[in-house]
Design an enzyme around this catalytic site. Structure first.
Site, PDB file in Angstrom:
ATOM      1  N   ILE A 224       3.064  17.526   9.558  1.00 45.66           N
ATOM      2  CA  ILE A 224       2.226  17.323   8.378  1.00 45.66           C
ATOM      3  C   ILE A 224       0.733  17.315   8.711  1.00 45.66           C
ATOM      4  CG2 ILE A 224       3.983  16.115   7.043  1.00 45.66           C
ATOM      5  CD1 ILE A 224       2.458  13.505   7.643  1.00 45.66           C
TER       6      ILE A 224
ATOM      7  N   THR B  29       3.753   0.389   2.174  1.00 48.93           N
ATOM      8  CA  THR B  29       4.389  -0.846   2.632  1.00 48.93           C
ATOM      9  C   THR B  29       3.635  -2.071   2.135  1.00 48.93           C
ATOM     10  OG1 THR B  29       4.892  -2.138   4.631  1.00 48.93           O
ATOM     11  CG2 THR B  29       3.043  -0.619   4.764  1.00 48.93           C
ATOM     12  N   ASP B  30       4.327  -3.200   2.066  1.00 48.58           N
ATOM     13  CA  ASP B  30       3.666  -4.460   1.721  1.00 48.58           C
ATOM     14  C   ASP B  30       2.835  -5.001   2.877  1.00 48.58           C
ATOM     15  OD1 ASP B  30       5.784  -5.189   3.370  1.00 48.58           O
ATOM     16  OD2 ASP B  30       6.611  -6.679   1.998  1.00 48.58           O
ATOM     17  N   GLU B  31       2.997  -4.447   4.077  1.00 46.56           N
ATOM     18  CA  GLU B  31       2.252  -4.950   5.229  1.00 46.56           C
ATOM     19  C   GLU B  31       0.748  -4.701   5.105  1.00 46.56           C
ATOM     20  OE1 GLU B  31       3.873  -4.577   9.154  1.00 46.56           O
ATOM     21  OE2 GLU B  31       5.847  -4.075   8.383  1.00 46.56           O
TER      22      GLU B  31
ATOM     23  N   TYR C  87      -0.177  -0.409  12.834  1.00 47.22           N
ATOM     24  CA  TYR C  87       0.683   0.249  11.839  1.00 47.22           C
ATOM     25  C   TYR C  87       0.186  -0.013  10.426  1.00 47.22           C
ATOM     26  CZ  TYR C  87       4.361   0.569   8.377  1.00 47.22           C
ATOM     27  OH  TYR C  87       5.054   0.823   7.221  1.00 47.22           O
TER      28      TYR C  87
ATOM     29  N   LYS D  81      -1.456   2.554   7.520  1.00 47.15           N
ATOM     30  CA  LYS D  81      -0.907   2.739   6.169  1.00 47.15           C
ATOM     31  C   LYS D  81      -1.929   2.362   5.106  1.00 47.15           C
ATOM     32  CE  LYS D  81       2.608   3.864   4.960  1.00 47.15           C
ATOM     33  NZ  LYS D  81       3.110   5.221   4.602  1.00 47.15           N
TER      34      LYS D  81
ATOM     35  N   ASN E 156      10.677  -4.723   3.159  1.00 46.48           N
ATOM     36  CA  ASN E 156      11.575  -4.248   4.207  1.00 46.48           C
ATOM     37  C   ASN E 156      12.847  -3.632   3.640  1.00 46.48           C
ATOM     38  OD1 ASN E 156       9.669  -5.668   5.731  1.00 46.48           O
ATOM     39  ND2 ASN E 156      11.189  -6.161   7.290  1.00 46.48           N
TER      40      ASN E 156
END
Length: 323
Positions: A26, A100-102, A126, A130, A155
């Site tokens: 990508i 993600t919620d992170e 990470y 994101k 998750n």
């Protein structure tokens, strides 16, 4: 096709005329533009990401390349393609970025759950990569009008999960009678979403989401890591008893990882209303289905173990299960 990918996982649909696998990077703009030109898509669901937090700590570069540069490249190719569509197809086109919620950081006991309005506060390479990709997606919508939207989820767990994540690794180790490492005291909390429920939410989002919006998708099923591990042990003890005794004996605690976020949990109220979606599986039901699947698909995960030493990380705890 990174280390965590295998064609075996899609073998059941490989002959379906609706399925096509193209092996391309990508970050390769020419390849992405060629795919848009050849297949004339009505939408893009962008799920490609490096996602293992421990790996991002050990080697952040690949996370920046795939998650940031890759998202930029895909957005730019999508914008070029979308700009050339007729008015009706431009109106219908969607670019769906799955995140993600992170990106929201960490919660402490008593803190309200994450929502679409929670400020970003990423704590690992990470989650920072994101967060950057989320910002790029929104920038392309605001600057160029590309009809993008973002879903942030918690998750995931379920079938075909690469065996370095918490639930599959603990399950596989417990089947084999190997140690079950748990970071710290096991009190870190995660909200767990069964993968089939997440897939249903993503499809509904693609059909119903509004460009420029964000949707926080969660299951309202928070569990501590030690609760997850003990529940896996109990289900396996029931489904396949170990003559050596209850599998909880295999649990041992290891040094916590750097910057380990304490708690993630999403309030999905807005997404539930906007998308007309609710998860169909409670955690125990989904987990039982998952464990049964790993018991029935031993050939799949043993082949992965033979190819990848990373799936035999018996001396350290796994990442929980980031999507």
């Amino acid at each position: 096709m990174t280390y965590a990918a295998t064609r075996d996982s899609t073998a059941a649909v490989a002959a379906d005329p609706r399925y096509l696998h193209v092996r391309a990077d990508i970050t390769d703009g020419a390849a992405m533009r060629a795919l848009f030109a050849a297949h004339q898509p009505d939408a893009v669901m962008h799920l490609a990401a490096e996602s293992h937090v421990d790996r991002s700590i050990d080697g952040p570069g690949v996370f920046m390349t795939t998650n940031v540069l890759g998202t930029f490249t895909l957005l730019d190719a999508a914008r070029d393609y979308w700009s050339g569509l007729d008015a009706a197809r431009r109106e219908r086109f969607r670019f769906h970025h799955i995140s993600t919620d992170e990106v929201f950081g960490t919660l402490q006991p008593g803190d309200p759950s994450f929502t679409e309005d929670t400020p970003y506060d990423p704590r690992s390479p990470y989650s920072a990569s994101k967060a950057a990709s989320d910002h790029l997606v929104r920038a392309w919508q605001h600057t160029y009008g590309l009809p993008t939207f973002v879903t942030n989820t918690t998750n995931n767990y379920g079938f075909w999960h690469f065996p370095e994540k918490l639930i599959p690794l603990v399950t596989i180790n417990a089947i084999a009678g190997h140690p079950l490492p748990v970071y710290g005291d096991g009190s870190n909390m995660r909200d767990w979403l069964f993968v089939d429920d997440h897939a249903e939410a993503l499809v509904l989002a693609l059909e119903r989401a509004r460009p420029g919006e964000t949707y926080a998708i969660g299951a309202r099923q928070p569990r501590s890591n030690i609760q997850v591990v003990r529940t896996i042990c109990a289900i396996l003890d029931e489904l396949r008893p170990d003559p050596a005794g209850p599998r909880a004996r295999l649990i041992h605690y290891v040094t916590d990882r750097p910057g380990h976020d304490f708690r993630y949990e999403i309030d999905p109220s807005r997404a539930e209303t906007a998308l007309g979606w609710r998860p169909r599986h409670d955690f125990e039901t989904g987990l039982r289905r998952t464990i049964q699947w790993y018991l029935e698909h031993r050939d799949w995960w043993t082949a992965l173990q033979d190819r990848h030493d990373s799936t035999k990380r018996l001396g350290m705890a796994p990442a929980e299960g980031t999507p």
